[in-house]
Design a protein around this motif. Structure first.
Motif, PDB file in Angstrom:
ATOM      1  N   ILE A  62       0.851  -1.192   0.000  1.00  0.00           N
ATOM      2  CA  ILE A  62       0.000   0.000   0.000  1.00  0.00           C
ATOM      3  C   ILE A  62       0.883   1.237   0.000  1.00  0.00           C
ATOM      4  O   ILE A  62       1.909   1.275   0.703  1.00  0.00           O
ATOM      5  CB  ILE A  62      -0.898   0.002   1.255  1.00  0.00           C
ATOM      6  CG1 ILE A  62      -1.709  -1.291   1.310  1.00  0.00           C
ATOM      7  CG2 ILE A  62      -1.836   1.213   1.254  1.00  0.00           C
ATOM      8  CD1 ILE A  62      -2.328  -1.556   2.659  1.00  0.00           C
ATOM      9  N   PRO A  63       0.529   2.272  -0.774  1.00  0.00           N
ATOM     10  CA  PRO A  63       1.334   3.500  -0.795  1.00  0.00           C
ATOM     11  C   PRO A  63       1.601   4.028   0.617  1.00  0.00           C
ATOM     12  O   PRO A  63       0.692   4.127   1.443  1.00  0.00           O
ATOM     13  CB  PRO A  63       0.464   4.473  -1.594  1.00  0.00           C
ATOM     14  CG  PRO A  63      -0.346   3.597  -2.495  1.00  0.00           C
ATOM     15  CD  PRO A  63      -0.624   2.371  -1.705  1.00  0.00           C
ATOM     16  N   GLY A  64       2.877   4.328   0.889  1.00  0.00           N
ATOM     17  CA  GLY A  64       3.267   4.859   2.186  1.00  0.00           C
ATOM     18  C   GLY A  64       3.796   3.814   3.140  1.00  0.00           C
ATOM     19  O   GLY A  64       4.446   4.149   4.141  1.00  0.00           O
ATOM     20  N   PHE A  65       3.573   2.526   2.872  1.00  0.00           N
ATOM     21  CA  PHE A  65       3.993   1.452   3.769  1.00  0.00           C
ATOM     22  C   PHE A  65       5.513   1.282   3.753  1.00  0.00           C
ATOM     23  O   PHE A  65       6.172   1.309   4.805  1.00  0.00           O
ATOM     24  CB  PHE A  65       3.311   0.151   3.357  1.00  0.00           C
ATOM     25  CG  PHE A  65       3.531  -0.989   4.322  1.00  0.00           C
ATOM     26  CD1 PHE A  65       2.570  -1.301   5.266  1.00  0.00           C
ATOM     27  CD2 PHE A  65       4.687  -1.747   4.281  1.00  0.00           C
ATOM     28  CE1 PHE A  65       2.756  -2.361   6.161  1.00  0.00           C
ATOM     29  CE2 PHE A  65       4.901  -2.792   5.164  1.00  0.00           C
ATOM     30  CZ  PHE A  65       3.937  -3.097   6.119  1.00  0.00           C
ATOM     31  N   GLU A  66       6.059   1.125   2.564  1.00  0.00           N
ATOM     32  CA  GLU A  66       7.489   0.811   2.452  1.00  0.00           C
ATOM     33  C   GLU A  66       8.362   1.962   2.931  1.00  0.00           C
ATOM     34  O   GLU A  66       9.419   1.749   3.548  1.00  0.00           O
ATOM     35  CB  GLU A  66       7.824   0.436   1.002  1.00  0.00           C
ATOM     36  CG  GLU A  66       7.130  -0.841   0.545  1.00  0.00           C
ATOM     37  CD  GLU A  66       7.250  -1.077  -0.949  1.00  0.00           C
ATOM     38  OE1 GLU A  66       8.181  -0.539  -1.568  1.00  0.00           O
ATOM     39  OE2 GLU A  66       6.393  -1.791  -1.500  1.00  0.00           O
ATOM     40  N   GLU A  67       7.916   3.199   2.632  1.00  0.00           N
ATOM     41  CA  GLU A  67       8.720   4.363   3.029  1.00  0.00           C
ATOM     42  C   GLU A  67       8.946   4.413   4.542  1.00  0.00           C
ATOM     43  O   GLU A  67       9.998   4.852   5.018  1.00  0.00           O
ATOM     44  CB  GLU A  67       8.031   5.656   2.576  1.00  0.00           C
ATOM     45  CG  GLU A  67       8.007   5.866   1.065  1.00  0.00           C
ATOM     46  CD  GLU A  67       6.825   5.190   0.394  1.00  0.00           C
ATOM     47  OE1 GLU A  67       6.491   5.580  -0.744  1.00  0.00           O
ATOM     48  OE2 GLU A  67       6.220   4.285   1.014  1.00  0.00           O
ATOM     49  N   GLN A  68       7.970   3.934   5.314  1.00  0.00           N
ATOM     50  CA  GLN A  68       8.074   3.995   6.776  1.00  0.00           C
ATOM     51  C   GLN A  68       9.002   2.925   7.353  1.00  0.00           C
ATOM     52  O   GLN A  68       9.325   2.947   8.550  1.00  0.00           O
ATOM     53  CB  GLN A  68       6.676   3.873   7.409  1.00  0.00           C
ATOM     54  CG  GLN A  68       5.754   5.031   7.050  1.00  0.00           C
ATOM     55  CD  GLN A  68       4.376   4.888   7.666  1.00  0.00           C
ATOM     56  OE1 GLN A  68       4.245   4.750   8.892  1.00  0.00           O
ATOM     57  NE2 GLN A  68       3.334   4.924   6.824  1.00  0.00           N
TER      58      GLN A  68
END
Length: 443
Positions: A199-205
């Motif tokens: 989901i967008p935003g998951f990996e960045e965190q």
């Protein structure tokens, strides 16, 4: 029937066609007489219906058919006698709009004829063809690129933080409104950061986490998410980081070769060399084709049908507009006025198109059914799952068939010309060949 020339200006032609009433009436009677033996009507035996009654019953319909056939016949006879080939569909209209049965029929026909294309001596054309061979360095570079695509991951040193492109092995449980949801949990999941597979935003965190970290990742499901009960909802994932791994290129050895279906490393190098040289040949073909077309364009000049140039200029302007405005997917942008540059390019394309068509006709170049079938199949692959519908659509659409046939015909004519022309070869490197290709796009 009388055909009188009314316009002869350059490639423009105009004719007045007069169909005398008695000729039209004779044609109607002829058709009715032919049909009479097969007509059945109440009160009459088969074939015994009086001609006058047939004319009253079917005359109007037969009259229209006869009129169209007579005009079409006059046009065909005209083109056979004059040898004219219309550039586009001739414009035909009746001029006596108050026509009634018993009157002569007056029709105007106008068109632009295709020009007489001058013959050229193909053996006098000279072009230079670039030839590039795949060097050992080229093969090694491609081999290393393959190794990168087949990358492995190895564990980072103890305490190292994850970076974009790393692989983290995680356990996670996702919750919406405090409740775990189906499909929202996994163990030992290998996730490559930056792959955009979550989901967008998951990996960045998860950039910057370390082995053993526990982290709550908060994201919002997209509004258009496939599962309606999750679409647009906020979710919290409890994540446990079990491993942090950095990417490493695969070793260039026989094992890598086997991953790509080759027997060993030397066999893989041979396959790479063949593929590279096929790519170079394709690029060289583009360059020599452009050079050949440039040479042909400089060698001939003749009048061009304005209607073809106008249509081509509008097509170029429309195509370039959408290339420059990719977000505008519709066709409600109004009329796009071609520029002078568009018209010059259109004139070149029309001139070369007519010239190549003439050369192709002279050498009896044909596009075979198998070549067309292959072209349709190649195009159909762009529509996964709808290949059969696309295939049927093309089979029933003459314009689409012409769009697919034209480039095949052009390439075959180019081959014919290159067989006769003086073609010299010059060896170039990969970089020089790429520069020549880039120059084609700039022109």
């Amino acid at each position: 029937m009388q055909v009188t020339e009314t316009l002869n200006d350059g490639l423009k032609r105009g004719y007045a066609i007069k169909l005398p009433a008695e000729e039209l009436d004779a044609k109607v009677n002829e058709k009715l007489t032919e049909a009479q033996p097969e007509v059945e009507m109440k009160g009459f035996r088969k074939g015994k219906v009086p001609l006058a009654l047939l004319k009253k019953q079917f005359g109007q319909r037969i009259l229209g058919e006869s009129m169209q056939e007579a005009i079409d016949g006059a046009m065909n006879q005209h083109f056979e006698e004059t040898g004219d080939r219309p550039a586009m569909q001739p414009e035909v209209k009746m001029t006596n709009e108050d026509w009634k049965e018993g009157d002569d029929v007056h029709v105007e026909m106008s068109y632009e004829k295709l020009p007489d294309v001058p013959e050229i001596d193909l053996s006098e054309i000279s072009v230079e063809k670039p030839v590039a061979k795949a060097s050992d360095e080229d093969v090694e570079e491609a081999l290393n690129n393959l190794a990168e695509t087949a990358q492995d991951f190895e564990e980072r040193e103890e305490g190292a933080a994850s970076e974009d492109g790393d692989q983290v092995v995680i356990d996670f449980v996702g919750k919406v409104d405090g409740e775990a949801f189906e499909g929202g949990a996994a163990e030992d999941y290998p996730l490559v950061l930056g792959s955009n597979s979550f989901i967008p935003g998951f990996e960045e965190q998860l950039v910057g986490v370390k082995k053993g970290d526990e982290k709550a990742v908060t994201v919002n499901f997209p509004e258009e998410y496939g599962a309606e009960h999750l679409a647009g909802k906020e979710a919290v994932f409890d994540v446990t980081v079990k491993e942090v791994k950095k990417p490493v290129a695969a070793q260039v050895n026989d094992e890598l070769a086997k991953k790509f279906g080759a027997e060993d490393l030397e066999a893989l190098k041979g396959q790479i060399r063949e593929r590279l040289e096929a790519e170079y040949q394709g690029a060289a073909r583009q360059v020599v084709k452009r050079r050949l077309l440039d040479a042909l364009d400089e060698k001939v000049t003749f009048d061009l049908p304005p209607s073809l140039v106008d249509a081509e200029a509008k097509q170029i302007a429309h195509q370039l507009y959408h290339e420059e405005n990719p977000d505008d997917q519709g066709h409600d942008h109004g009329e796009i006025e071609p520029t002078e540059e568009h018209r010059k390019l259109a004139e070149r394309r029309v001139r070369l198109g007519l010239l190549l068509a003439e050369i192709g006709n002279q050498h009896e170049v044909q596009v075979t059914d198998s070549e067309m079938t292959q072209a349709i199949m190649n195009q159909a692959r762009q529509y996964p799952g709808q290949e059969r519908q696309f295939f049927d659509f093309v089979r029933q659409n003459q314009q689409m068939q012409q769009q697919l046939r034209a480039p095949i015909f052009e390439d075959k004519v180019v081959d014919v010309i290159l067989e006769t022309a003086q073609v010299s070869e010059s060896e170039v490197g990969k970089e020089d060949l790429q520069k020549l290709l880039d120059e084609l796009d700039e022109v």
